[in-house]
Scaffold this active site. Structure first.
Site, PDB file in Angstrom:
ATOM      1  N   SER A 170      68.260  49.114  33.838  1.00 42.27           N
ATOM      2  CA  SER A 170      67.308  48.310  34.624  1.00 42.27           C
ATOM      3  C   SER A 170      67.813  46.937  35.033  1.00 42.27           C
ATOM      4  CB  SER A 170      66.000  48.157  33.866  1.00 42.27           C
ATOM      5  OG  SER A 170      65.299  49.351  33.964  1.00 42.27           O
ATOM      6  N   LYS A 221      67.922  46.519  38.648  1.00 41.75           N
ATOM      7  CA  LYS A 221      66.717  46.223  39.434  1.00 41.75           C
ATOM      8  C   LYS A 221      66.793  44.817  40.047  1.00 41.75           C
ATOM      9  CE  LYS A 221      63.936  49.440  36.719  1.00 41.75           C
ATOM     10  NZ  LYS A 221      63.034  49.643  35.584  1.00 41.75           N
ATOM     11  N   TYR A 250      67.361  55.784  42.881  1.00 43.30           N
ATOM     12  CA  TYR A 250      66.972  54.983  41.719  1.00 43.30           C
ATOM     13  C   TYR A 250      67.823  55.338  40.480  1.00 43.30           C
ATOM     14  CZ  TYR A 250      64.296  53.402  37.728  1.00 43.30           C
ATOM     15  OH  TYR A 250      63.942  52.823  36.533  1.00 43.30           O
ATOM     16  N   TYR A 304      59.641  43.602  30.455  1.00 44.06           N
ATOM     17  CA  TYR A 304      58.461  44.485  30.346  1.00 44.06           C
ATOM     18  C   TYR A 304      57.368  43.834  29.504  1.00 44.06           C
ATOM     19  CZ  TYR A 304      62.249  47.486  31.810  1.00 44.06           C
ATOM     20  OH  TYR A 304      63.314  47.997  32.461  1.00 44.06           O
ATOM     21  N   VAL A 363      67.769  49.605  29.385  1.00 40.70           N
ATOM     22  CA  VAL A 363      67.752  50.449  28.184  1.00 40.70           C
ATOM     23  C   VAL A 363      69.149  50.862  27.716  1.00 40.70           C
ATOM     24  CG1 VAL A 363      65.389  51.323  28.400  1.00 40.70           C
ATOM     25  CG2 VAL A 363      67.285  52.583  29.470  1.00 40.70           C
TER      26      VAL A 363
HETATM   27  N1  GLU Z   1      66.795  54.452  34.206  1.00 43.34           N
HETATM   28  C1  GLU Z   1      65.857  53.986  33.223  1.00 43.34           C
HETATM   29  C2  GLU Z   1      64.509  54.640  33.445  1.00 43.34           C
HETATM   30  O1  GLU Z   1      64.128  54.809  34.573  1.00 43.34           O
HETATM   31  C3  GLU Z   1      65.751  52.507  33.298  1.00 43.34           C
HETATM   32  C4  GLU Z   1      64.831  51.919  32.272  1.00 43.34           C
HETATM   33  C5  GLU Z   1      65.300  50.605  31.705  1.00 43.34           C
HETATM   34  O2  GLU Z   1      66.472  50.296  31.671  1.00 43.34           O
HETATM   35  O3  GLU Z   1      64.439  49.868  31.253  1.00 43.34           O
HETATM   36  O4  GLU Z   1      63.843  55.001  32.535  1.00 43.34           O
END
Ligand code: GLU
Length: 310
Positions: A65, A68, A192, A244, A262
């Site tokens: 993430s 992002k 994504y 988050y 993650v």
């Molecule tokens: N590719 C992971 C997902 O969509 C990213 C989540 C993350 O890194 O927080 O679950």
């Protein structure tokens, strides 16, 4: 300052090396379950180009993430503030992959850093292109801001998430049902999942994030990547939504804008001073790196880097 920074990074590496509680690696993406939880790397890049690192800072990991932030930067460059008609700017207070608010709020994700919001950003980037072209564009963008061509997508990770990402598929379908996706969910998810599978080292990430700590301009090459205002706003979103439902706790403990993934990485910016990347694969209950957070807490405290004062 550099000497002190070098000493602090070494201290932190030694302090965390033998930590017995290291969190739990993300195992819902199968290849990530294989990553050694003992890995630890940290890199700090200063505005004069000095790069100071410790531990496994040159080893590539799945940035997940953290991507992002780069995807949002690219989408803002293409569509500007129009993106805010499709994604909000509030912390969700819910887990990264939650669909609860998305249903209640009629397909408008709370922010671009939760999965639902990032899937909308992927849709914006995909626009009327083929997924392959969009994925290539994202990789080239990250290579350009990091000024490093040795950045690529780990196809094993991308394919594994395409195969097992049923929760993301649920989010994409909910977005499509609420008319907040222009493209078909499988195409958007392909983009994504590939962007999440970018493989980078802490050193590469610290370089890629440097513009955010320098009001949108790479202070070494003098190359402007985004406007001052846009850089400040991306930092604001990282501060409020970058971890988050653990974003408040991260601000409380560390006090700088940052985005986690993650894969166990965190990219942090210290405005006017430095860009930091840390990696420790074990995660806390919110899906944020347990020791990565601790390392940033120690670093920012010892260097007096909280944006809230010292
Ligand atoms: N590719 C992971 C997902 O969509 C990213 C989540 C993350 O890194 O927080 O679950």
């Amino acid at each position: 300052m550099k000497q002190r920074l070098r000493a602090v990074l070494n201290e932190i590496e030694v302090e965390l090396k033998n930590a017995t509680t290291r969190g739990k690696v993300a195992d819902y993406i199968p290849p990530l379950a294989q990553v050694d939880p003992a890995k630890f790397g940290i890199a700090v890049m200063l505005h004069d180009g000095t790069l100071i690192s410790a531990g496994d800072a040159q080893e590539k990991f799945s940035i997940q993430s953290i991507s992002k932030v780069f995807a949002l930067t690219l989408a803002l460059g293409k569509r500007g503030d129009a993106i805010w008609h499709r994604v909000g700017r509030e912390p969700s207070g819910d887990p990264f992959n939650s669909s609860i608010l998305l249903e209640l709020e009629k397909g408008m994700p709370r922010n671009p850093f939760i999965n639902a919001g990032a899937i909308v950003i992927s849709d914006i980037l995909l626009s009327s292109h083929q997924p392959r072209e969009t994925i290539g564009e994202i990789v080239r963008f990250v290579q350009s801001i990091a000024e490093d061509d040795d950045i690529y997508i780990d196809e094993v990770v991308a394919k594994a998430e395409d195969r097992t990402g049923f929760n993301n598929a649920a989010l994409a379908n909910l977005l499509k049902a609420n008319k907040n996706l222009d493209n078909l969910p499988p195409h958007v998810l392909g983009v994504y999942h590939h962007q999440c599978a970018l493989a980078m080292s802490c050193e590469q990430l610290a370089c890629a994030g440097l513009f955010l700590s320098a009001s949108g301009r790479n202070p070494i090459s003098n190359h402007r990547i985004v406007s001052v205002e846009r850089a400040l706003r991306i930092n604001a979103l990282m501060m409020t939504c970058g971890h988050y439902d653990g974003s408040g706790d991260f601000a409380f403990r560390v006090g700088v804008p940052a985005k986690s993934g993650v894969g166990g990485g965190i990219l942090a910016t210290v405005p006017g001073i430095a860009s930091i990347a840390v990696w420790s694969p074990g995660l806390n209950q919110h899906g944020n790196s347990l020791l990565g957070t601790r390392a940033l807490e120690l670093l920012c405290r010892r260097m007096g880097w909280s944006i809230f004062g010292r």
